[in-house]
Design a protein around this motif. Structure first.
Motif, PDB file in Angstrom:
ATOM      1  N   ASN A   1       0.823  -0.029  -8.327  1.00  0.00           N
ATOM      2  CA  ASN A   1       0.138  -1.299  -8.146  1.00  0.00           C
ATOM      3  C   ASN A   1      -0.880  -1.606  -9.241  1.00  0.00           C
ATOM      4  O   ASN A   1      -1.594  -2.612  -9.162  1.00  0.00           O
TER       5      ASN A   1
ATOM      6  N   PRO B   1      -7.953   3.169  -6.443  1.00  0.00           N
ATOM      7  CA  PRO B   1      -7.393   2.777  -5.142  1.00  0.00           C
ATOM      8  C   PRO B   1      -8.328   3.121  -3.980  1.00  0.00           C
ATOM      9  O   PRO B   1      -8.985   4.167  -3.976  1.00  0.00           O
TER      10      PRO B   1
ATOM     11  N   ASP C   1      -5.571   0.601   0.051  1.00  0.00           N
ATOM     12  CA  ASP C   1      -4.489   0.813  -0.916  1.00  0.00           C
ATOM     13  C   ASP C   1      -3.673   2.073  -0.639  1.00  0.00           C
ATOM     14  O   ASP C   1      -2.512   2.150  -1.020  1.00  0.00           O
TER      15      ASP C   1
ATOM     16  N   LEU D   1       0.836  -1.190   0.000  1.00  0.00           N
ATOM     17  CA  LEU D   1       0.000   0.000   0.000  1.00  0.00           C
ATOM     18  C   LEU D   1       0.876   1.247   0.000  1.00  0.00           C
ATOM     19  O   LEU D   1       2.057   1.199   0.354  1.00  0.00           O
TER      20      LEU D   1
END
Length: 373
Positions: A172, A177, A228, A141
């Motif tokens: 990511n 997110p 996230d 994260l």
């Protein structure tokens, strides 16, 4: 296709030149598109690069006669920016001679130099220090701020959330997110006025941007894998990060002690070694190295001072990905979509630095983060 050149402060960090050069060589082996501007004492850089002929072919050298020391105050380092490897690496970004800068040196000095040279993006009051933190989920994260600003108001936190979400989409590969604010409880009535005001603002911009605001999160839930981006002020973020790092070292040391306590324990270690190796890999800070000063007109990445060559390579790889995916331009576009007037803070007095235990006194908007970051 080559990526924009990355300026490397070759002289910073606990191990200094040898680790920075070796890390650049490892990153180049993983991504042959990379090119570097190695900034430091020219004679020493040439000698170190002689052990990495492939790197020598993809790098140029800029001589810097001075080095920023680990215990140097940012105000002192600023006066020598034009002669230090750190200052000249950042200047290369400012002048368009490099797309990004990577340094393992003094965090406070790096922050001060980067903000003075590059300035903040329109709509951003203060840059933040963002890093990738391991979780039980499928990916790390993004957590910010981790020490650049010890005191933040609601609009600062909203700006951090927007920047953190843009970072998470790149790092990511996330479309939207999940963003949460660090708080002492998950209930809407918990926390300070600034936290509750930030939550209200984020609910307003949630529909405008590619992020999903999920309210508050407590510190013990950070690494569970159901968030996230975690947003907080630099004071709380620095404490939370150090607490997590300490807990990871505690677990590793406790396992090491337990497995060596008896012959039966040593035999048990041999049986469970694949699992313990996986744990060690997951908790190794070198596999998550590279904190970003997000919100500047340019990319500056801080590698941990004690990182190995593999850790430096990871920081460079993150930097290359941010360049390739145009992080700065993405943040600027998101800010434009929201409207700067909605999230900019009113003019106010400067915050006070507390992270390094400095005397209570007014300071510029950038705080002086702990050098060990």
């Amino acid at each position: 296709m080559s990526l924009p050149r990355i300026a490397i402060d070759a002289m910073g960090g606990d191990e200094g030149l040898s680790v920075m050069v070796a890390g650049a060589a490892l990153a180049l082996a993983a991504d042959p598109r990379l090119t570097f501007l190695m900034v430091g004492d020219e004679a020493r850089v040439v000698a170190a690069m002689a052990h990495h002929p492939g790197l020598s072919a993809r790098a140029t050298i800029r001589h810097a006669p001075d080095v920023v020391t680990g215990d140097e105050r940012p105000t002192q380092a600023l006066r020598r920016a034009r002669t230090t490897s750190m200052g000249l690496a950042i200047d290369a970004v400012k002048q368009g001679q490099a797309g990004a800068a990577v340094s393992s040196g003094n965090t406070g000095a790096l922050m001060a130099m980067a903000k003075l040279a590059l300035r903040t993006l329109p709509g951003i009051d203060r840059p933040a220090l963002a890093a990738l933190v391991p979780t039980l989920g499928d990916h790390d994260l993004v957590m910010l701020d981790l020490g650049a600003n010890t005191a933040c108001d609601a609009r600062n936190l909203v700006q951090f959330a927007i920047m953190g979400a843009a970072y998470a989409r790149i790092a990511n590969g996330l479309a939207s997110p999940r963003v949460r604010l660090l708080n002492i409880g998950s209930e809407e009535t918990k926390g300070t006025d600034d936290l509750r005001d930030a939550a209200a603002l984020l609910k307003e911009v949630d529909a405008t941007l590619a992020l999903s605001f999920d309210g508050f999160i407590e510190a013990d839930k950070i690494s569970r894998g159901n968030v996230d981006v975690v947003v907080t002020d630099g004071f709380s973020g620095n404490i939370a990060l150090k607490a997590m790092e300490g807990a990871a070292r505690f677990v590793a040391d406790l396992l090491r002690r337990s497995f060596s306590s008896s012959l039966r324990s040593k035999f048990g270690f041999l049986i469970s070694r694949p699992a313990t190796e996986l744990l060690r890999h997951h908790l190794d800070p070198n596999n998550h190295n590279g904190a970003l000063f997000v919100g500047l007109n340019g990319i500056v990445v801080k590698s941990h001072g004690g990182a190995t060559a593999r850790g430096v390579a990871h920081a460079i790889e993150i930097t290359a990905r941010l360049l390739e995916e145009n992080l700065t331009e993405r943040i600027a576009a998101d800010l434009a979509d929201v409207g700067a007037e909605k999230i900019q803070s009113p003019v106010r007095s400067s915050p006070r630095t507390a992270v390094q235990g400095a005397p209570s006194r007014p300071v510029p908007s950038e705080a002086e983060p702990e050098p060990g970051l």
